[in-house]
Enzyme design. Structure first.
Site, PDB file in Angstrom:
ATOM      1  N   TYR A  87      33.012  53.501  49.483  1.00 62.05           N
ATOM      2  CA  TYR A  87      32.464  53.392  48.134  1.00 62.05           C
ATOM      3  C   TYR A  87      33.215  52.292  47.397  1.00 62.05           C
ATOM      4  O   TYR A  87      33.575  51.286  48.000  1.00 62.05           O
ATOM      5  CB  TYR A  87      32.490  54.744  47.413  1.00 62.05           C
ATOM      6  CG  TYR A  87      31.491  54.734  46.272  1.00 62.05           C
ATOM      7  CD1 TYR A  87      30.139  54.526  46.546  1.00 62.05           C
ATOM      8  CD2 TYR A  87      31.889  54.859  44.953  1.00 62.05           C
ATOM      9  CE1 TYR A  87      29.214  54.440  45.530  1.00 62.05           C
ATOM     10  CE2 TYR A  87      30.960  54.782  43.922  1.00 62.05           C
ATOM     11  CZ  TYR A  87      29.634  54.567  44.222  1.00 62.05           C
ATOM     12  OH  TYR A  87      28.722  54.475  43.208  1.00 62.05           O
ATOM     13  N   ARG A 139      21.109  47.274  38.362  1.00 59.10           N
ATOM     14  CA  ARG A 139      22.457  47.073  37.798  1.00 59.10           C
ATOM     15  C   ARG A 139      23.468  47.732  38.729  1.00 59.10           C
ATOM     16  O   ARG A 139      24.001  48.798  38.440  1.00 59.10           O
ATOM     17  CB  ARG A 139      22.542  47.677  36.395  1.00 59.10           C
ATOM     18  CG  ARG A 139      23.802  47.262  35.642  1.00 59.10           C
ATOM     19  CD  ARG A 139      24.145  48.266  34.556  1.00 59.10           C
ATOM     20  NE  ARG A 139      24.447  49.577  35.113  1.00 59.10           N
ATOM     21  CZ  ARG A 139      25.649  49.959  35.516  1.00 59.10           C
ATOM     22  NH1 ARG A 139      26.670  49.125  35.442  1.00 59.10           N
ATOM     23  NH2 ARG A 139      25.844  51.162  36.006  1.00 59.10           N
ATOM     24  N   LYS A 157      27.269  57.266  47.569  1.00 56.41           N
ATOM     25  CA  LYS A 157      27.398  58.438  46.697  1.00 56.41           C
ATOM     26  C   LYS A 157      27.189  59.726  47.483  1.00 56.41           C
ATOM     27  O   LYS A 157      27.937  60.699  47.319  1.00 56.41           O
ATOM     28  CB  LYS A 157      26.362  58.372  45.566  1.00 56.41           C
ATOM     29  CG  LYS A 157      26.667  57.360  44.495  1.00 56.41           C
ATOM     30  CD  LYS A 157      27.612  57.936  43.450  1.00 56.41           C
ATOM     31  CE  LYS A 157      27.834  56.938  42.330  1.00 56.41           C
ATOM     32  NZ  LYS A 157      28.693  57.441  41.252  1.00 56.41           N
ATOM     33  N   GLU A 228      20.927  56.487  39.477  1.00 61.99           N
ATOM     34  CA  GLU A 228      22.136  55.721  39.765  1.00 61.99           C
ATOM     35  C   GLU A 228      21.892  54.222  39.634  1.00 61.99           C
ATOM     36  O   GLU A 228      20.953  53.677  40.231  1.00 61.99           O
ATOM     37  CB  GLU A 228      22.621  56.026  41.189  1.00 61.99           C
ATOM     38  CG  GLU A 228      23.955  55.430  41.532  1.00 61.99           C
ATOM     39  CD  GLU A 228      25.098  56.044  40.740  1.00 61.99           C
ATOM     40  OE1 GLU A 228      26.067  55.315  40.468  1.00 61.99           O
ATOM     41  OE2 GLU A 228      25.027  57.234  40.406  1.00 61.99           O
ATOM     42  N   ASP A 229      22.712  53.557  38.845  1.00 62.53           N
ATOM     43  CA  ASP A 229      22.732  52.098  38.727  1.00 62.53           C
ATOM     44  C   ASP A 229      21.382  51.514  38.313  1.00 62.53           C
ATOM     45  O   ASP A 229      20.946  50.476  38.829  1.00 62.53           O
ATOM     46  CB  ASP A 229      23.235  51.460  40.026  1.00 62.53           C
ATOM     47  CG  ASP A 229      24.753  51.570  40.145  1.00 62.53           C
ATOM     48  OD1 ASP A 229      25.362  52.230  39.286  1.00 62.53           O
ATOM     49  OD2 ASP A 229      25.335  51.025  41.096  1.00 62.53           O
ATOM     50  N   ASP A 251      24.544  59.569  36.521  1.00 64.73           N
ATOM     51  CA  ASP A 251      25.988  59.563  36.726  1.00 64.73           C
ATOM     52  C   ASP A 251      26.672  58.469  35.918  1.00 64.73           C
ATOM     53  O   ASP A 251      27.795  58.651  35.447  1.00 64.73           O
ATOM     54  CB  ASP A 251      26.307  59.396  38.217  1.00 64.73           C
ATOM     55  CG  ASP A 251      27.793  59.516  38.503  1.00 64.73           C
ATOM     56  OD1 ASP A 251      28.392  60.519  38.066  1.00 64.73           O
ATOM     57  OD2 ASP A 251      28.350  58.620  39.154  1.00 64.73           O
ATOM     58  N   ASP A 252      26.014  57.330  35.740  1.00 67.05           N
ATOM     59  CA  ASP A 252      26.615  56.234  34.986  1.00 67.05           C
ATOM     60  C   ASP A 252      26.827  56.618  33.527  1.00 67.05           C
ATOM     61  O   ASP A 252      27.762  56.131  32.885  1.00 67.05           O
ATOM     62  CB  ASP A 252      25.737  54.979  35.067  1.00 67.05           C
ATOM     63  CG  ASP A 252      25.518  54.536  36.497  1.00 67.05           C
ATOM     64  OD1 ASP A 252      26.516  54.299  37.199  1.00 67.05           O
ATOM     65  OD2 ASP A 252      24.355  54.456  36.928  1.00 67.05           O
ATOM     66  N   ASN A 391      34.392  48.431  37.735  1.00 65.20           N
ATOM     67  CA  ASN A 391      34.586  48.122  39.144  1.00 65.20           C
ATOM     68  C   ASN A 391      33.407  47.279  39.619  1.00 65.20           C
ATOM     69  O   ASN A 391      32.380  47.233  38.941  1.00 65.20           O
ATOM     70  CB  ASN A 391      34.742  49.407  39.979  1.00 65.20           C
ATOM     71  CG  ASN A 391      33.571  50.361  39.850  1.00 65.20           C
ATOM     72  OD1 ASN A 391      32.435  50.006  40.158  1.00 65.20           O
ATOM     73  ND2 ASN A 391      33.832  51.578  39.380  1.00 65.20           N
TER      74      ASN A 391
END
Length: 530
Positions: A87, A139, A157, A228-229, A251-252, A391
């Site tokens: 990850y 993203r 994930k 996610e993202d 989650d973000d 990150n």
């Protein structure tokens, strides 16, 4: 041969003589029978001899594709070493190079050309999914639009769901919604594996995602779906649209919020102050920043602050400077934190004016916490709280070494990327990642075990408190605001139990609460062994 080709069933050289005879494997394997421990040691020897993290990522991915039990055994037993490889930060580079390192499909690719047929596509998945991690690749981490290359994120994930919380890999389904990409480099890349067309937008995008949501919930009843993202404009819209009707979370927004809040709780044990008395300045004003701020506001209010007081203690800085009332072009998620104040153009000036007790970086602007920023925080606070959470490492606001050096070792520091211990003035600091992997695996396990109909902010608040409770005095004494990563399965079990308790208390779970919620959680945790 079918057994050897199925990663859920394959044991490779660990098949016993009796199994080889019974299952038609004699002659298909070398004669030596190895234990799982023998195999794991061999994997680690080969892995550590590889020259780059990307090559290690590829090798681990190949192991995942041929022997899941062994893969997860290696991850679980060496989590400090392996998590950064499967990850963050390595997964970011893997996504950028996805077309070159692709070996075998994992998960499902659902493209905009599949509109009207998504339900049929999902039926091709051979397992009864209970957990979906889905991205549209717009993203990816702090790297931007990587299109279908973003598949590395849901795969990574879900690997952490299994390794860190024991969600069975058979229940996990990674999905990329390939709606095109606006990344010119990818559109020209001969090895790009996604659609070579511009992204869907507007009503066409919304209806495509809605078709996916309806099809996924029908194909896999009760499934938990983690967004996610997604880019900010999609992330907030999708969470708002589905959170009250489906078992979903982002989650973000929510996972990042919980892990950051847990870090704040730990930091406040060191400086002895209350959350409601903090003034927090965020570098960033997107889904991570406002997600953290929203949960912090709720936690401040739980300590007795009014909503207005709590809101007034949280400030945002974006690419145009301090977010203030009256500024043109503010989007919906920023408006709640647009306070009455004059415009301030840069982050350092905002620190000198607002005098925050904590700065939290979530803008993916590498090096933004300059020596002057860190010195300013140290001048204002005996123990400045400095969270550089972006990150991969190239996007980190500052390194651990800089955080400690320019605050004379007084910073209460958390990072989004891994850093080695730092020795300064005869003291060794052990920085730990404020990584969402402390939160989302336990939340998912708790939701799945309780069969909750929804995922609520109260669950993330409970998760933050549980994570902070796992931080001991020895951790704090060495500057660690999070527990050691090798404790992650214990931490995840405690978070899962807390989340399940909320589900039962609020009537969201299926059936009555068991007498032993922790027993229920532990009974459902996958343990990788033969």
């Amino acid at each position: 041969m079918t057994l050897l080709r199925d990663p859920l069933l394959n044991k490779g050289t660990a098949f016993t003589e009796q199994e080889r005879a019974a299952l038609g494997l004699r002659g298909l394997l070398p004669p030596c029978v190895l234990t799982m421990q023998d195999q794991a040691e061999r994997v680690l020897i080969n892995l550590r001899n590889l020259p780059s993290d990307l090559e290690k990522y590829v090798a681990l991915n190949a192991l995942h594709d041929r022997n899941e039990a062994l893969f997860f055994r290696v991850v679980c037993d060496n989590i400090d070493e392996i998590q950064p490889l499967i990850y963050t930060p390595t997964v970011g580079l893997a996504c950028q190079k996805y077309g070159l390192i692709f070996q075998r499909p994992r998960g499902m690719f659902i493209s905009s050309r599949d509109r009207g047929q998504i339900a049929e596509l999902l039926k091709n998945w051979p397992y009864p999914a209970k957990l979906i991690v889905v991205t549209d690749g717009e993203r990816i981490l702090g790297l931007g639009d990587l299109g279908a290359n973003g598949m590395g994120i849901p795969v990574g994930k879900l690997s952490l769901y299994s390794a860190c919380a024991g969600v069975h890999p058979e229940q996990c389904l990674p999905i990329v919604l390939d709606v095109g990409t606006n990344n010119e480099e990818l559109l020209r890349d001969p090895y790009y594996l996604g659609l070579r067309e511009r992204r869907l937008a507007g009503e066409a995008y919304d209806s495509f995602v809605d078709e996916f949501m309806q099809a996924a919930r029908k194909t896999f009843p009760g499934v938990l779906i983690q967004f996610e993202d997604f880019a900010n404009h999609s992330a907030f819209k999708l969470l708002h649209k589905y959170r009250d009707e489906a078992c979903v979370f982002n989650d973000d927004i929510q996972g990042t919020a919980a892990v950051a809040l847990a870090g704040l709780f730990s930091a406040l044990r060191v400086n002895g102050s209350k959350l409601r008395d903090q003034r927090i300045l965020f570098l960033g004003a997107g889904e991570a920043a406002t997600g953290i701020a929203d949960l912090v506001v709720s936690a401040m209010m739980a300590e007795g602050a009014s909503e207005a007081e709590a809101l007034g203690r949280n400030w945002l800085v974006d690419s145009r400077g301090l977010v203030v009332k009256g500024r043109a072009g503010l989007s919906g998620h920023k408006l709640r934190y647009a306070h009455d104040h004059g415009q301030i153009a840069d982050f350092l000036a905002a620190i000198e004016t607002l005098k925050p007790t904590a700065i939290i970086g979530v803008a993916a602007v590498g090096g933004a916490f300059t020596p002057d920023v860190l010195k300013a925080m140290a001048k204002l606070n005996a123990h400045p709280i400095v969270f550089a959470l972006s990150n991969p490492t190239s996007k980190a606001e500052c390194s651990a070494e800089d955080a400690y050096r320019y605050t004379e070792g007084r910073a209460l520091f958390a990072c989004g990327s891994p850093y080695d211990p730092v020795t300064l003035g005869g003291r060794t600091f052990v920085p730990r990642q404020g990584n969402n992997s402390y939160i989302f695996p336990g939340v998912g396990l708790g939701v799945i075990a309780s069969r909750s109909r929804l995922v609520t902010d109260e669950m993330f608040m409970a998760a933050a408190h549980s994570l902070a409770d796992c931080v001991g005095k020895d951790d704090l004494d060495q500057g660690s605001l999070y527990p050691a990563l090798p404790r992650i399965r214990e931490v995840s079990a405690r978070i899962a139990a807390a989340v399940a308790q909320v589900a039962y208390q609020r009537g969201l779970a299926e059936g009555p609460a068991p007498n032993d919620v922790m027993g229920l959680i532990r009974s459902q945790m996958y343990e990788p062994h033969y």
